[in-house]
Design an enzyme around this catalytic site. Structure first.
Site, short mmCIF file in Angstrom:
data_model
loop_
_atom_site.label_atom_id
_atom_site.label_comp_id
_atom_site.label_asym_id
_atom_site.label_seq_id
_atom_site.Cartn_x
_atom_site.Cartn_y
_atom_site.Cartn_z
N SER A 210 114.44 75.42 -17.59
CA SER A 210 113.86 76.76 -17.57
C SER A 210 113.98 77.45 -18.92
O SER A 210 113.47 76.96 -19.92
CB SER A 210 114.50 77.57 -16.43
OG SER A 210 113.77 78.74 -16.18
N ASP A 306 105.00 75.52 -10.22
CA ASP A 306 106.34 76.02 -10.54
C ASP A 306 106.56 77.35 -9.82
O ASP A 306 105.88 78.34 -10.09
CB ASP A 306 106.45 76.20 -12.05
CG ASP A 306 107.85 76.58 -12.50
OD1 ASP A 306 108.47 77.45 -11.84
OD2 ASP A 306 108.32 76.03 -13.51
N HIS A 373 111.28 74.44 -9.12
CA HIS A 373 111.45 74.86 -10.51
C HIS A 373 112.14 73.71 -11.26
O HIS A 373 111.52 72.69 -11.46
CB HIS A 373 112.23 76.18 -10.57
CG HIS A 373 112.23 76.85 -11.91
ND1 HIS A 373 111.09 77.01 -12.66
CD2 HIS A 373 113.25 77.40 -12.64
CE1 HIS A 373 111.40 77.64 -13.79
NE2 HIS A 373 112.70 77.87 -13.81
#
Length: 430
Positions: A210, A306, A373
């Protein structure tokens, strides 16, 4: 353990909607952990009680180390505490190989949100848990991490709020005690790791999840320059390819947010000078621009749907005042046909953004059709019997094929709902 994690969730509730993006990654990942455990167990019968999330082996628990020379170089977390990392020494054939993984946790774009972040593990080492389990790409079990299990492994803790790209010249002068030292933290960390053996690395992989994936892309080439020329160095960004896309109302919510981050924390100094010279610096924070200038081989792991990007870029709270997207934002299985069509459009935007990258011979990618994610830091997703696959290859196998040049890897999944191996996060369940 569960109670301490849940206590850490309360601070985000006091923030404005625009500031939700600051904490959404960290919050989503924590909820993701509980969701995934529940989901994985619900799909198993009683004959298979080998829980992949059982981290009771002491060698999987790794203590926090504070950077020794950070104080002398002014490398402080947002609150002025020392930055930290977790280090597990390699062994056997992996003794001279290094894998670094940068944790995620969003960004802060205002003095107020950065000040709130100071009282969490994402802004202060005072709140960082220790020890932490190493799993997934950091795992030590060869059955769960076949290519990197015995490498020297480092989990880098994230406590600056700008993907290790903030600069002290931008610190507020109004009496607010905030330290924008991300770049200095990065340099101090690298110096320390080089001093404890990384300078002798034969192979090295810089990875991140991320906001940590974005940090990986920002610092990829400088990481390459730290190591000997004959060292094999590559970079892996997991769920770090954030899109510069309009939301469903036509607003550039993410571009506006990044603009605030860049100007508040002086991020442009860490971005590629050629990009900053030809366009607004905030645009240069998007990976689509960053990868145009990276010379080091890069692998991208990214879900086409996502969940963080759908909730914060495509359908931020402000874009859905009547709640028409409420259930769809929480579970892709709750989307109606017209909503699925818009999500497919978002997937198409990702593939267009990756168009030039696909032509790079040394690059690799694993773009699956999952509603999730980050996917590299948990064993169940990284490499197991239940892992998501494309062409019958797990993420771990695909990354290994690419890193060791066993084969070219440009894995792009078919559109949702075609892949039955996907984990789809579902936040609608009570």
């Amino acid at each position: 353990m569960a109670n301490s994690r849940l206590r850490g969730l309360t601070w985000w509730m006091k923030w404005a909607k625009k500031e939700w993006a600051i904490a959404a990654v960290g919050f989503s990942l924590i909820v993701f952990l509980f969701t995934l455990i529940s989901d994985s167990w619900s799909r198993r019968d009683d004959s298979n009680l080998n829980n992949p999330f059982d981290h009771t082996h002491t060698h999987d628990l790794v203590d926090l180390t504070l950077v020794r020379n950070a104080k002398n170089t002014g490398a402080f977390c947002l609150d002025g505490s020392l930055p930290g990392y977790h280090f597990q020494k390699g062994f056997g054939s992996g003794s001279n190989n290094w894998l670094l993984h940068v944790e995620g946790g969003g960004w802060c774009n205002t003095v107020s949100s950065c000040s709130s972040r100071k009282f969490t593990r994402l802004g202060s080492s005072k709140y960082m848990e220790s020890p932490v389990p190493f799993s997934g790409i950091l795992g030590r079990d060869p059955s769960q991490n076949p290519d990197f299990f015995n490498w020297n492994k480092v989990k880098i803790r994230y406590c600056d709020g700008a993907s290790f790209a903030s600069h002290p010249e931008s610190e507020p002068k109004n009496g607010k005690s905030l330290f924008f030292r991300g770049q200095l933290i990065w340099e101090a960390l690298m110096d320390e790791l080089l001093s404890i053996g990384m300078s002798n690395a034969k192979q090295a992989l810089l990875s991140g999840c991320s906001a940590g994936g974005l940090a990986t892309l920002i610092h990829c080439d400088s990481f390459r320059e730290l190591l000997p020329k004959d060292t094999t160095v590559k970079c892996l960004a997991d769920a770090g390819f954030f899109l510069d896309e309009k939301d469903i109302l036509g607003n550039r919510t993410m571009r506006s947010f990044y603009n605030d981050v860049v100007h508040l924390q002086g991020v442009s100094k860490s971005l590629h000078k050629d990009c900053v010279a030809r366009m607004e610096p905030s645009k240069c924070l998007f990976p689509q621009e960053i990868i145009k200038n990276i010379k080091t081989p890069v692998f991208l792991v990214n879900p086409a749907y996502d969940i963080w990007q759908i909730q914060n870029i495509l359908i931020p709270d402000a874009s859905d005042p009547h709640g028409n997207w409420q259930n769809c934002r929480l579970s892709i299985r709750s989307c109606n046909s017209s909503q699925i069509g818009i999500l497919q459009g978002f997937r198409n935007s990702l593939l267009r953004a990756l168009g030039e990258f696909q032509k790079i011979k040394e690059g690799g990618m694993f773009i699956n059709s999952c509603f999730i994610h980050c996917q590299t830091w948990m064993a169940e997703i990284w490499h197991s019997a239940k892992s998501p696959r494309i062409n019958n290859r797990t993420i771990a196998e695909s990354v290994g094929d690419w890193f060791f040049n066993r084969k070219a890897v440009k894995q792009i999944d078919c559109p949702y709902p075609c892949n039955p191996t996907c984990y789809h996060l579902d936040f609608t369940r009570g």
